[in-house]
Write a protein that holds these residues in place. Structure first.
Motif, short mmCIF file in Angstrom:
data_model
loop_
_atom_site.label_atom_id
_atom_site.label_comp_id
_atom_site.label_asym_id
_atom_site.label_seq_id
_atom_site.Cartn_x
_atom_site.Cartn_y
_atom_site.Cartn_z
N HIS A 30 29.42 41.78 36.77
CA HIS A 30 29.04 40.53 36.13
C HIS A 30 27.91 40.70 35.11
CE1 HIS A 30 31.21 38.89 39.64
NE2 HIS A 30 31.45 37.88 38.86
N LEU A 72 22.63 35.70 35.52
CA LEU A 72 23.98 35.43 35.99
C LEU A 72 24.21 33.94 36.23
CD1 LEU A 72 24.79 38.34 38.49
CD2 LEU A 72 25.65 38.00 36.17
N VAL A 128 26.64 33.98 41.15
CA VAL A 128 28.03 33.89 40.72
C VAL A 128 28.72 32.75 41.47
CG1 VAL A 128 30.28 35.06 40.73
CG2 VAL A 128 28.21 36.31 40.09
#
Length: 398
Positions: free
Chosen positions: A139, A287, A40
């Motif tokens: 996420h 991600l 992230v």
């Protein structure tokens, strides 16, 4: 200038982005404190770079994200293999109660998000992108439902979902400590006075740099995941033929859960650690690629409504934990720890919940029951519940 990256170049870039995020998380204490995932961090930095290049008309970067959906499905399939009814039964009645509370929270988050979106004359489906999709889901769920909603015409769904998930990680940690501390002090709750470190060694969050690699077990783990993904594809097609809107990974997740419980019943051993590891690797690449592809310019027009909706979600979480979680879980010290943990994974992820509990028990004393119950609910069952509720809201609101 337009830069088009093929599938191999995109994967190489995603790898670099991941390790940049890993490096920054080690160096910046704030990032590690709030458990911000490395992909992230790196992915957001890359998305900001893409935004700057776009605004200044220097370059446009196009990625080949063919593997993103495969990584996403592999991760959620690994989650499906954790859904053991045998483990749920072992957790006792507290697991059922806490799971029911989590389910209620999911419904409230989505109802609040959709309602506030309507107030701002926005698509109510966009409100779900500030609800349980990024909050309880984090996420991972943001990266799966965001693109699904965009396919349904909800512009900016993925970007809003990821931005909300990042906000939730930070606020969940902050609110958790605030709520629990106030509960303990204002209600004069008796607490263990020692502050010894009794935290449980939770394998889900332990990085073992000395694990022994076994080709046979690793191969079996990969085989179990691909088997469930193949069966799940058939299930997903059947669901789509019914005219319902489901994320693509649901079929694989269900197939994995069924296989897991059949194996439990037949006493067939699964390669749990290997499946968990493969799922974790898949999540990291998923991600990284999802964050790299964010269109941050889509947030410009949504800044004010999104801020209001996220503040409302934070207030909902705080009130829910203080008045509902604490009361239902027993109005004692364990209940205060549960309330703190609820804030952690109710707005972030299970590692945040564990971090909240660690911070609280280090000061007030150990609480064994929450350490058993929270990971079971947060790691094993909440993703099923959340996906089902989100899907129900989508099919009602579309």
């Amino acid at each position: 200038m337009t830069i088009n990256l093929d599938i191999f170049e995109t994967m190489a870039l995603a790898t670099i982005v991941f390790y940049i995020g890993l490096y920054l998380r080690k160096k910046v204490k704030l990032l590690s404190k709030y458990c911000i995932p490395a992909p992230v961090i790196g992915g957001l930095l890359f998305a900001v770079l893409v935004l700057i290049l776009r605004i200044t008309n220097i370059a446009t970067i196009n990625l080949d994200i063919t593997l993103q959906n495969i990584f996403m499905t592999a991760f959620f399939t690994s989650i499906g293999y954790t859904a053991s009814l045998k483990i749920l039964k072992k957790g006792g009645i507290k697991v059922g109660i806490f799971l029911a509370l989590a389910m209620l929270l999911v419904v409230l988050q989505d109802a609040l998000g959709a309602s506030l979106a309507t107030v701002f004359n926005l698509n109510p489906l966009l409100g779900l992108c500030t609800g349980s999709i990024p909050m309880v889901g984090g996420h991972g769920t943001a990266g799966s439902f965001g693109p699904l909603l965009e396919e349904m015409g909800v512009a900016g769904a993925t970007t809003v979902s990821f931005a909300s998930a990042t906000f939730g990680l930070v606020m969940g940690s902050f609110i958790g400590g605030f709520v629990a501390k106030n509960l303990i002090e204002r209600k004069n709750i008796d607490t263990p006075k020692h502050s010894e470190d009794h935290s449980l060694p939770l394998s889900d969050f332990h990085e073992d740099n000395q694990a022994i690699l076994c080709h046979k077990r690793l191969m079996n783990g990969v085989a179990w995941i691909f088997l469930a993904m193949g069966i799940g594809s058939i299930i997903s097609k059947f669901i789509q033929d019914l005219g319902l809107t489901f994320p693509s990974y649901i079929g694989a997740m269900v197939a994995a859960a069924v296989i897991r419980n059949i194996c439990d019943f037949r006493k067939v051993e699964l390669e749990d650690k290997e499946i968990e590891t493969i799922g974790g690797i898949s999540l990291s690449f998923f991600l990284a690629m999802a964050l790299m592809g964010l269109k941050l310019w889509e947030l410009f027009d949504l800044a004010l409504p999104m801020l209001v909706m996220l503040i409302a979600q934070a207030l909902l979480m705080g009130v829910f934990a203080y008045f509902i979680t604490f009361r239902i879980m027993g109005k004692d010290y364990d209940a205060a720890v549960f309330a703190s943990a609820n804030c952690g994974f109710g707005m972030g992820a299970t590692p945040n919940a564990v971090a909240n509990m660690d911070a609280l028990t280090a000061k007030f004393g150990y609480a064994p029951t929450p350490y058993l119950v929270v990971p079971i609910v947060g790691c094993l069952f909440i993703d099923f519940v959340n996906s089902a509720v989100i899907t129900l809201f989508i099919n009602i609101l579309r």
